[in-house]
Structures are given as structure tokens and as C-alpha cells.
Design an enzyme around this catalytic site. Structure first.
Site, PDB file in Angstrom:
ATOM      1  N   ARG A 182       0.841  -1.204   0.000  1.00  0.00           N
ATOM      2  CA  ARG A 182       0.000   0.000   0.000  1.00  0.00           C
ATOM      3  C   ARG A 182       0.872   1.248   0.000  1.00  0.00           C
ATOM      4  O   ARG A 182       0.586   2.224  -0.712  1.00  0.00           O
ATOM      5  CB  ARG A 182      -0.929   0.015   1.215  1.00  0.00           C
ATOM      6  CG  ARG A 182      -2.034  -1.028   1.161  1.00  0.00           C
ATOM      7  CD  ARG A 182      -2.959  -0.915   2.359  1.00  0.00           C
ATOM      8  NE  ARG A 182      -3.786   0.278   2.303  1.00  0.00           N
ATOM      9  CZ  ARG A 182      -4.546   0.703   3.310  1.00  0.00           C
ATOM     10  NH1 ARG A 182      -4.584   0.030   4.460  1.00  0.00           N
ATOM     11  NH2 ARG A 182      -5.276   1.802   3.187  1.00  0.00           N
ATOM     12  N   CYS A 241      -1.478   6.108   9.372  1.00  0.00           N
ATOM     13  CA  CYS A 241      -1.851   4.848   8.710  1.00  0.00           C
ATOM     14  C   CYS A 241      -2.854   5.204   7.627  1.00  0.00           C
ATOM     15  O   CYS A 241      -2.671   6.190   6.916  1.00  0.00           O
ATOM     16  CB  CYS A 241      -2.409   3.858   9.721  1.00  0.00           C
ATOM     17  SG  CYS A 241      -3.804   4.505  10.689  1.00  0.00           S
TER      18      CYS A 241
END
Length: 285
Positions: A182, A241
Site C-alpha cells: 500500500r 496509517c
């Protein structure tokens, strides 16, 4: 004044803890959380839900990300309804090794100055592995006699402008705790744009855990994070995050490692990626 309390508690210590001033919170998140709670939870544990209780979910995640913090007033009201006072010893767990809502709730409590709060190391699975029998009772909280004092703010946060500046400041560091694919922009299962904040480094939160799903030792984590931080002080470090939840797992790991003081970018990638801002897809070391 309280003596230092470890951010983590082992299941055996929880079973032996003084129950007279203890409240256990089951803080699971995401789809089906309450059903999973009903299927089995620690005896006496009160249910806390991520989207309802630990966030003020906006219509547009460009404004604060997918899980912005609730107002201090709303959070104080939640604590009052749960029967929590500033002196309450709180133990919180989830069913994801503490990597989701449990760490978020731990961080929120610390950020308003609550001292006696710990996360169950290894989460619900650690209790199951220990042989603890789970309960299916619905536990109804008893509200506190006095309202929990409304905090002025959640301390230790930064906004989108500050994180952008910090990522290009050699005296500061931005840590992206998402999985490496990611971060590299190879995949993005949740947010609309793949990649990372340019200048951020990647230290996946999973590196905080050992093979059993518990936090690695304080010594191991300290060595690993000192290597990642280099010459940057913990208090000059920002962690994020996808939506400001899992990042709290790393903030707990840093405190466990004796490296407290890092800040949380609550909006995280879910906010940054919706603002038409620069996107990085190369590893920064």
C-alpha cells in the site's frame, strides 16, 4: 499522581488484577463487531464501537479522514456512560491483537491525560490461548456518579499542513505504518488513490508483533525504532496509517519501547489522498 503504568498487560496479570477499580472494554471495530462481541467476550467487558464511539465519521473523508476524533465533549460523555472516572483502571482489547480499535482507545485516553489504561497484550486471542472461558452476556454499563471532566483537547496530534512540512524536514520524520504494497502504491483496497505521503518512510505496524501476535519485547522494539528514527527524536516523529486507527498500534509500541512522544496524524492517508496532493510511490530509506 500515579506511578508509571506499562501500556501493556498480560492476560495472567489481568486475571489477578484488583477488580474493585477495573473496567474492561471490548473495542472491536469494523463490520460485524457487535455480533463478534456477542459471540464471546471477556467476562464483564463493555462493548465500545469504533465508528460510533471512537470517531466522528464524516460524509467526506477529505475532511479529517475516515476516522476523525470525536469531540472532547462526546468522548467525556462516553466515559461517563461507561462508568469511568479519572481514577479508573481501564484494560482494553480487541480481536486483532490490539492493532485496531484497542490501541486507538488507549491512545485517546492517554491523549486526554487518563493515566491508568492498558491494552491486553495479544488481544482476545491471548485470553483464548490461556484457556479463559468467554462470556456471551450483554453487559450493561453503570454510569459514573460524576461526569468525566471534559478535556480541553486530544494532545499529540498534527494536521495535514504540519505533516506535509514534516515529511520534508530532515529534523523530523513521518512514519507510514501501512503494509508495504500500500505504501508503494502497488495496491489500495480502501482509499481512492494508491501511494504515500512523499518523504514518509514505511515501518509496517505488523513489525511490532511476534509470531504469537503479541508485541515484541521492549528491548527489541527500542533497537528497531532507534534504527528507524536515526537522529530524529521521538517527539519530532509523526505516525499515520490509513485512517488514524492502526497508527496507534505503533504509538503504543514506541511507548512500550521507552520512546514516547510521537504525534498522530489522525486524517492519515484517507485524508491526504483525497486532497489532490502529491503522491509518492518510491521507497524512502
Amino acid at each position: 499522581m500515579y506511578l508509571f503504568m506499562s501500556p501493556l498487560i498480560e492476560i495472567n496479570d489481568l486475571l489477578l488484577a484488583d477488580k474493585s477499580n477495573l473496567i474492561i472494554l471490548d473495542a472491536r471495530g469494523f463490520a460485524g463487531a457487535y455480533d463478534r462481541y456477542l459471540a464471546g467476550h471477556l467476562d464483564g467487558a463493555l462493548f465500545v464501537e469504533l465508528d460510533r464511539d471512537l470517531a466522528n465519521v464524516p460524509e467526506n473523508a477529505a475532511n479529517g479522514g475516515r476516522h476523525p476524533l470525536p469531540s472532547p465533549e462526546a468522548f467525556a460523555g462516553l466515559l461517563t456512560r461507561l462508568g469511568i472516572t479519572p481514577e479508573t483502571h481501564i484494560v482494553v482489547y480487541d480481536d486483532k491483537a490490539g492493532a485496531n480499535s484497542a490501541a486507538r482507545l488507549w491512545w485517546m485516553l492517554k491523549a486526554i491525560g487518563h493515566q491508568q489504561v492498558q491494552v491486553l497484550n495479544g488481544g482476545l486471542q491471548a485470553a483464548i490461548n490461556h484457556g479463559v472461558a468467554l462470556s456471551t452476556d450483554v453487559v450493561v454499563p453503570q454510569p459514573a456518579a460524576q461526569p468525566y471532566p471534559v478535556p480541553l483537547e486530544f494532545s499529540g496530534t498534527v494536521d495535514i499542513d504540519e505533516v506535509g512540512k514534516a515529511a520534508h524536514d530532515d529534523a523530523r520524520l513521518v512514519i507510514d505504518v501501512r503494509e508495504n504494497p500500500r505504501y508503494l502504491g502497488q495496491t489500495e483496497p480502501i482509499d481512492s488513490v494508491a501511494g504515500h505521503i512523499p518523504g514518509a518512510i514505511n515501518v509496517p505496524f505488523a513489525s511490532n508483533l511476534d509470531a504469537s501476535g503479541k508485541y515484541r519485547s521492549a528491548e527489541e522494539l527500542q533497537a528497531a525504532y532507534k534504527n528507524s528514527l536515526g537522529n530524529v527524536k521521538p517527539e519530532d516523529t509523526i505516525v499515520h496509517c490509513g485512517s488514524g486507527v492502526t497508527a496507534c498500534h505503533t504509538l503504543l509500541a514506541l511507548e512500550h519501547a521507552g520512546l514516547p512522544g510521537a504525534k498522530l496524524y489522525v486524517g492519515s492517508w484517507s485524508e491526504w489522498s483525497r486532497r489532490d496532493l502529491p503522491v509518492g510511490k518510491e521507497e524512502r530509506y
